[in-house]
Design an enzyme around this catalytic site. Structure first.
Site, PDB file in Angstrom:
ATOM      1  CE  LYS A  45     -33.913  -1.241  31.052  1.00 10.21           C
ATOM      2  NZ  LYS A  45     -33.960  -2.675  30.514  1.00 10.21           N
ATOM      3  CB  CYS A  91     -20.714  -5.241  22.488  1.00  5.45           C
ATOM      4  SG  CYS A  91     -20.029  -4.532  24.008  1.00  5.45           S
ATOM      5  CD  GLU A 138     -23.219  -6.694  18.544  1.00  2.38           C
ATOM      6  OE1 GLU A 138     -22.302  -6.646  19.380  1.00  2.38           O
ATOM      7  OE2 GLU A 138     -24.155  -5.873  18.514  1.00  2.38           O
ATOM      8  CD  GLU A 142     -20.254  -0.576  25.322  1.00  2.00           C
ATOM      9  OE1 GLU A 142     -20.259  -1.093  24.178  1.00  2.00           O
ATOM     10  OE2 GLU A 142     -20.443  -1.227  26.347  1.00  2.00           O
TER      11      GLU A 142
END
Length: 450
Positions: free
Chosen positions: A147, A255, A355, A221
């Site tokens: 996906k 990230c 973040e 992750e």
């Protein structure tokens, strides 16, 4: 605005059914490992031959600067080669020496494919994320439904063509651009055996709950808020050169970037001044232009999110050193953000804990190395981090104290031979190398009388 075509639930059903049939009845899981490895080699050779085309497609979709997407292409081959090396050395079936010599049976350990894998990847680095999941899953004999984000539809069409041309059997891989709701339908599907997800921690928590409810294997992750620790003896010009890439690469939309800059109080003003000079030297603009370092954010909502964080940093009392919430002059028509540096940041500020996923750096002072370690570890995340010093032993000693899955010393690149993943809210499981390959297998023990 015209939205790209997206898969619906019926498309997921068809893709999962094809993957289930290919796994249960097709040749791929029963192909010898060497033949599967050869397909992966053919795929990577085909990809490398079209590297410039792929890099241009990703830049056009994501706004990633051309230098970044082009530089990333050789790293894809390194990813693949690390997995191939792991597969070549893997004990797919082996007899285990008995711990008790008196036993009258043999123990045979087999490592077999899990089944149908639902792999879900984000938009920011699509080929790298896809490689990290597809290559080990396929090497182990699994079938995969990948996906992808609708924003990456063009580059992922190229990916599908490459795997088809490499000779992957029908049904072994389906690639679906889809939204979050359709993604949840995929990972909840009863015929999916393993979920492999890269994305936000918030989405990862939801996927982990689905995996737990259905007892599916899962690898996550997730996000990061990594620290770069600059020790007092560091070579500052080398640090700045490294942080250009390690803190601001891919427009800040990655990230693993080290966006908390921990500077010794004895050199704090010097570090802040050097960061200001480095960040202001970076050209922001059209990602197709060769001298552009920072391109636009991928979507207007992402641009607004980053700008809101910059406004938040000002409201929290951080000192704005360079940048700010205004978009760069002349770039008002794109999703651009001015690269920003904050000083006088304390680690409890939201800009130091959350973040941001954009070109925003927070500089935090520390008094001694113990405090630097405490600040670096004082985070919900634990994905990456870095240490800068002229003493290799001091760097290694500090790396051993950091609660994070990856640590780079003096700007070293990340290794594809070692495991990659995070502590704490940065995820579950590991990717890359032999450990990453292990995430896509089941262990079977067979005993037989002698």
């Amino acid at each position: 605005m015209t939205l790209p075509a997206q898969a619906a639930n019926a498309d997921v059903d068809a893709a999962v059914a094809a993957a289930r049939t290919a796994f249960d009845n097709g040749p791929w899981p029963h192909t010898i490992p060497e033949e599967r490895q050869e397909v992966i080699r053919r795929y990577d050779a085909l990809r490398a031959a079209r590297a410039d085309e792929i890099a241009a497609a990703i830049s056009a979709e994501n706004g990633s600067a051309g230098w970044f997407t082009k530089a990333g292409q050789p790293f894809l081959t390194r990813q693949v080669n690390a997995y191939l090396k792991a597969a070549e050395e893997f004990g797919w079936e082996e007899v285990v020496e008995p711990s008790d010599p008196a036993v009258a049976f043999d123990t045979i350990v087999r490592r077999e494919a899990i089944g149908v894998v639902a792999a879900v990847i984000p938009w920011n680095s699509p080929f790298s994320a896809a490689t990290a999941k597809l290559v080990p899953a396929l090497l182990a004999g699994n079938t995969v439904v990948l996906k992808v984000s609708p924003e990456n539809s063009l580059s992922m069409m190229l990916l599908a063509d490459l795997w088809h041309e490499a000779g992957l059997p029908d049904g072994v891989l389906s690639i679906l651009p889809a939204d979050r709701e359709t993604s949840e339908y995929l990972v909840s599907h009863p015929n999916v055996d393993k979920i492999s997800f890269t994305g936000s921690t918030r989405a990862g928590r939801r996927i982990a709950s689905i995996a737990g409810e259905h007892l599916k294997r899962v690898g996550l992750e997730l996000g990061g808020k990594s620290a770069a620790i600059i020790l007092a003896d560091a070579d500052l010009p080398a640090v700045m050169q490294g942080l250009r890439f390690g803190s601001l690469g891919n427009n800040g939309e990655a990230c693993i970037l080290q966006t908390r800059i921990l500077a010794p109080r004895s050199r704090y003003d010097e570090v802040v001044a050097a960061l200001k000079e480095m960040v202001e030297s970076l050209k922001v603009g059209d990602p197709s232009e060769p001298d552009t370092f920072v391109g636009p954010m991928i979507r207007p909502d992402q641009q607004h999110r980053v700008i809101d964080y910059i406004k938040l940093g000002i409201a929290e009392g951080a000192r704005l050193v360079t940048g700010g919430p205004e978009v760069p002059q002349g770039l008002e028509q794109g999703n651009y953000v001015t690269p920003t540096v904050f000083a006088d940041v304390t680690n409890n500020m939201r800009i130091a804990q959350e973040e941001i996923f954009g070109p925003v750096l927070a500089v935090i002072a520390y008094d001694d190395e113990d405090e630097a370690v405490r600040i670096a570890n004082d985070s919900d995340y634990g994905l990456s981090g870095g240490v800068w010093t002229t003493s290799p032993q001091r760097a290694l000693d500090m790396a051993r104290r950091l609660r994070t899955g990856t640590v780079t010393l003096n700007g070293s690149p990340i290794s594809f031979d070692g495991p990659f993943g995070g502590y704490k809210a940065s995820g579950l499981g590991r990717e890359y190398g032999q450990v990453g390959l292990t995430g896509y297998i089941e262990h079977k023990t067979v005993t037989r009388l002698r």
